[in-house]
Design an enzyme around this catalytic site. Structure first.
Site, PDB file in Angstrom:
ATOM      1  CB  CYS A   1       2.627   4.964   7.658  1.00  0.00           C
ATOM      2  SG  CYS A   1       2.765   6.590   6.890  1.00  0.00           S
TER       3      CYS A   1
ATOM      4  N   GLY B   1       7.530  -2.597  -3.073  1.00  0.00           N
ATOM      5  CA  GLY B   1       6.967  -1.261  -2.961  1.00  0.00           C
ATOM      6  C   GLY B   1       7.299  -0.413  -4.162  1.00  0.00           C
TER       7      GLY B   1
ATOM      8  CB  VAL C   1       0.009   7.696   0.551  1.00  0.00           C
ATOM      9  CG1 VAL C   1      -0.767   8.986   0.343  1.00  0.00           C
ATOM     10  CG2 VAL C   1      -0.405   7.034   1.860  1.00  0.00           C
TER      11      VAL C   1
ATOM     12  N   GLY D   1      10.795  -4.551   1.685  1.00  0.00           N
ATOM     13  CA  GLY D   1      11.911  -3.619   1.782  1.00  0.00           C
ATOM     14  C   GLY D   1      13.005  -3.863   0.773  1.00  0.00           C
ATOM     15  N   GLY D   2      13.029  -3.077  -0.308  1.00  0.00           N
ATOM     16  CA  GLY D   2      14.164  -3.079  -1.213  1.00  0.00           C
ATOM     17  C   GLY D   2      14.204  -4.143  -2.276  1.00  0.00           C
TER      18      GLY D   2
ATOM     19  N   PRO E   1       0.844  -1.198   0.000  1.00  0.00           N
ATOM     20  CG  PRO E   1       0.035  -1.031   2.171  1.00  0.00           C
ATOM     21  CD  PRO E   1       0.766  -1.942   1.255  1.00  0.00           C
TER      22      PRO E   1
ATOM     23  CE  LYS F   1       4.180  -2.689   4.112  1.00  0.00           C
ATOM     24  NZ  LYS F   1       5.082  -1.648   4.647  1.00  0.00           N
TER      25      LYS F   1
END
Length: 346
Positions: free
Chosen positions: A100, A245, A19, A224-225, A17, A139
């Site tokens: 977040c 992401g 934004v 992550g990454g 997710p 998460k």
């Protein structure tokens, strides 16, 4: 650690997710590229679901599915109400945001700041589980540095060690979340922007892998990454799933290769870039007639030719100065005519 074996099916890969990124137009185009990935909404606050235009906020097209709804909240009662209201929409699961690092979010004790209050996280997850029979997931980060964010709390403000992570999970596991999606970075809640929080705190995949190794009954997805199919494949030997992401919008054609993570990949080929555009054009026409923003509709396409011949020309064609409601279909047809055939249709 509460031993709870969930029946949830964890996909090998999901798209985080994000934004202003994982809106419904992005998800529709992502689904054209991949049948395999679990997609997520943008983070939605429980308060906006309770008090806002729920149909506008939660609507998504069946073609996007499966889609998980991610909620941000700091209140168990709000969490319960929001999840109940979301029941009329066909989300495959509900996810609690505890990752977040935004000041706006953490300042309201949502997102990563929630990790500083593990008992509250437990209460929120329990309320969400009570409100739905759908899977409820979480998460979160491997740790936080929230010094100065919260006052008068008995819970830890700083979580930096593996034992701190275990302490957090020991409490929230009593709520029996169906999956733990763990961003393998700590969140620094003061002094870093959300962008810097995605880059500066070092990745520690081994902490997540150790957790899965020592508590193999936990359903764990790592985030992550991850930028390549090879990176994802490697991680899948150690955990149940991988969440990507930024790569999803920086090089969206990566999504077309997700099928390679599965055994049936020998008999399948990725959808071509040209086929993806042709499939998306009718959606653009339909959504423009409904009043959708042309720039929001085009944004998922920007990185489709990333790193290949013709990328610069393609980006010029889709520049914000060129893209208009009345011109976008013609522009995309120009792309289908002018881009190198071996890149467009391979």
């Amino acid at each position: 650690m509460e031993k709870y074996i969930s029946n949830i099916v964890t996909p090998k890969v999901s798209i985080a997710p994000m934004v202003d990124k994982t809106h419904r137009h992005f998800r529709y185009f992502a689904r054209i590229l991949t049948e395999e990935a679990l997609l997520y909404t943008e983070m939605v606050t429980a308060q906006s679901i309770i008090h806002g235009d729920i149909n506008k906020i939660l609507y998504f097209r069946e073609e996007e599915g499966p889609v998980a709804l991610q909620i941000a909240t700091s209140n168990p009662e709000d969490a319960y109400k929001a999840v109940k209201l979301a029941e009329e929409f066909n989300y495959s699961e509900i996810n609690l945001n505890c990752g977040c690092p935004s000041d706006r979010v953490s300042g309201n004790l949502m997102g990563a700041a929630l990790m500083s209050s593990k008992n509250l996280v437990y209460e929120i997850l329990s309320a969400m589980k009570e409100a739905t029979n759908k899977p409820v997931t979480i998460k979160h980060r491997i740790g936080i540095d929230g010094t100065g964010i919260l006052e008068d709390t008995s819970d830890k403000i700083i979580m930096k060690s593996y034992n701190d992570l275990l302490d957090f999970l020991d409490t929230i596991s009593r709520a029996k979340p169906d999956r733990y999606t763990i961003h393998a970075r700590s969140a620094i809640l003061k002094g870093l922007s959300p962008k810097d929080n995605r880059e500066i705190p070092p990745l520690d995949y081994n902490m997540v892998y150790r957790l899965k190794d020592e508590f193999d009954y936990l359903n764990i997805e790592i985030n992550g990454g991850f930028k390549t199919i090879e990176d994802i494949k490697s991680a899948l030997t150690k955990v149940d799933g991988v969440m990507i992401g930024r790569s999803a919008y920086e090089d969206c054609y990566l999504l077309a290769n997700f099928f390679k993570l599965y055994d049936y990949s020998k008999d399948k080929k990725p959808i071509s870039r040209g086929e993806a555009i042709k499939s998306y054009i009718p959606y653009i026409i339909e959504e423009l007639e409904k009043g959708s923003s042309v720039h929001a509709l085009v944004s998922p396409l920007h990185s489709l030719f990333q790193g290949v011949k013709g990328s610069k020309k393609y980006k010029q064609l889709l520049s914000s100065s060129n893209v208009k409601k009345d011109t976008i279909v013609d522009i995309l047809n120009t792309v289908l005519e002018d881009m190198p055939e071996n890149i467009l249709w391979r």
